[in-house]
Structures are given as C-alpha cells and as structure tokens.
Design a protein around this motif. Sequence first.
Motif, PDB file in Angstrom:
ATOM      1  N   PRO A   1      -7.438   1.091  -2.863  1.00 34.00           N
ATOM      2  CA  PRO A   1      -7.087   2.431  -2.381  1.00 34.00           C
ATOM      3  C   PRO A   1      -7.722   2.759  -1.032  1.00 34.00           C
TER       4      PRO A   1
ATOM      5  N   TYR B   1      -4.425  11.207  -4.897  1.00 34.53           N
ATOM      6  CA  TYR B   1      -4.955  11.282  -6.260  1.00 34.53           C
ATOM      7  C   TYR B   1      -5.759  12.562  -6.461  1.00 34.53           C
TER       8      TYR B   1
ATOM      9  N   PHE C   1      -3.863   4.787 -10.198  1.00 37.77           N
ATOM     10  CA  PHE C   1      -5.063   4.757  -9.367  1.00 37.77           C
ATOM     11  C   PHE C   1      -6.105   3.808  -9.957  1.00 37.77           C
TER      12      PHE C   1
ATOM     13  N   LEU D   1       1.177   4.473  -2.700  1.00 39.11           N
ATOM     14  CA  LEU D   1       1.036   5.847  -2.220  1.00 39.11           C
ATOM     15  C   LEU D   1       2.232   6.688  -2.638  1.00 39.11           C
TER      16      LEU D   1
ATOM     17  N   SER E   1       0.823  -1.209   0.000  1.00 35.23           N
ATOM     18  CA  SER E   1       0.000   0.000   0.000  1.00 35.23           C
ATOM     19  C   SER E   1       0.858   1.260   0.000  1.00 35.23           C
TER      20      SER E   1
ATOM     21  N   HIS F   1      -4.655   7.220  -0.288  1.00 37.12           N
ATOM     22  CA  HIS F   1      -4.479   7.117  -1.741  1.00 37.12           C
ATOM     23  C   HIS F   1      -5.447   8.051  -2.462  1.00 37.12           C
TER      24      HIS F   1
END
Length: 237
Positions: free
Chosen positions: A117, A125, A105, A86, A82, A121
């Motif tokens: 996500p 984005y 994404f 990121l 994760s 995240h």
Amino acid sequence: MRTSGKKHVLSSSNVNLATALIDMYSKCGNLDAAREVFAEIVEKDVVSFNAMIVGLAVNGKGDGALGLFSEMQELCLLLPDSGTFLDALSACSHSGLLDKGREIFDEMSRKDSLISPKLEHYSCYIDLLARSGYIEEALGVVSCMPFEANEFVWGAILAGSVLHNRLEIARNVYSMLVGVDPENSGGYVMLSNSFASDLEWRSVSKLRGVMREKWVVKERGRSWINTGGVVHEFLVV
C-alpha cells in the motif's frame, strides 16, 4: 461504437480508445454504454479493467466493481496493479463495504504481497473507516502508516468526524488539516457546519473570522444537468 447498425468488436490496437470511452461514459453516468464498450474489447488489459472498476465504483456499484476485481484476479495472465487495488478500495468506500475493504487492505499489507500500500491506498482505506464511523481506528492507521499524512488523509477523517458528530475529534483534526493545507476552504466549512449544527454560533463566527484573516474563500457550489445532450452548469452566486 456502431457503424451501419453493426457492432464493432474492439481489437487490441483500439484498447486505448475503448478505455477512454469507458472513462467518459462512466463520468457521464452512462454505465450501460461503458459496459458495452468493455464487453466488446477482445484483449482486455489491466488499464481497461481499472477503468471499468473505477467507473462502477464512482457510480455506487460497489458490488459490481468488486465482482470485476475478483474476475480479474482469477485471470492468471492478468495481475492487478497498484491502481486496481486503489479502485477496489474506492469501490468499498463509495458503497460502505467495510469488511471487503479490510480484506483488500490486509491482503496488500501482507509481507508476501506483490503490491504494497502507498499513501493513496492508506488515504482511501482511512476514508472508508471514517465514513463507517470507525474514527479511532482511522487515527490508529494514520499513526502507524509509513507516510506523512496529507490533506486527503486529514480531510477524510474530518469529514467522517463531522458525519458521525464527533466534534471534539473534528476540532483536533481540523488543526492538522489546516497545518498541511491552510488555503483549502473545505476543512473550515466542514467544521463551521458542525459548530452550526450544535448551535455554537460563537465558534462559527470565530472560524469565519480566521478565514477572512487568511483570505480563505469558500468555493462556490455548482451542479450539472444533462438535457437533450447538452450539459448545463449552475453556480451559486
């Protein structure tokens, strides 16, 4: 990482030390030293890759960070976590790599993705979209995401709105930001500066009055400079 003029290749037992050095050098802007340490690690793990990716990202080397991200994905025995995704999104945001950020994404958002996500995240984005001027799309992501928007989400959209002179949206987002983080001066200052650039002095005065009523104090500006190996900090009085 030198002793008697000889390089020391870092073994797996020293990965934690190497990662800390990569982080330190990157934060000091010394990417050459960070890359050197990273290259000397014999058995690189996810954490060391993440440290190098984010180090490149925050120093404006988005292409280099994404190149390392792709290299990591090609290593079958080392799966990005994760934090890796990121860091990759952060690299896109810092360097304005909108298309690549969308791709990353979208990859995370697929049903078969191993990494879904999280709020951080989405925040990153949304920051990328807002910085790139896609304010409405950023708001659309906020309305569809399965999380409650926090101060980082609204702050990113407010900053993007001010940057691209979308004052009407900035006013609405400002109220959302104050709702979740009423003591943070950042939102007030950004909107005040936006009013000032449009010569709306009454709005500036009113906003400053609200800050006084709520006892919101603007954080002092500060900067650092490294001279002769000594870091000097300067504060605005």
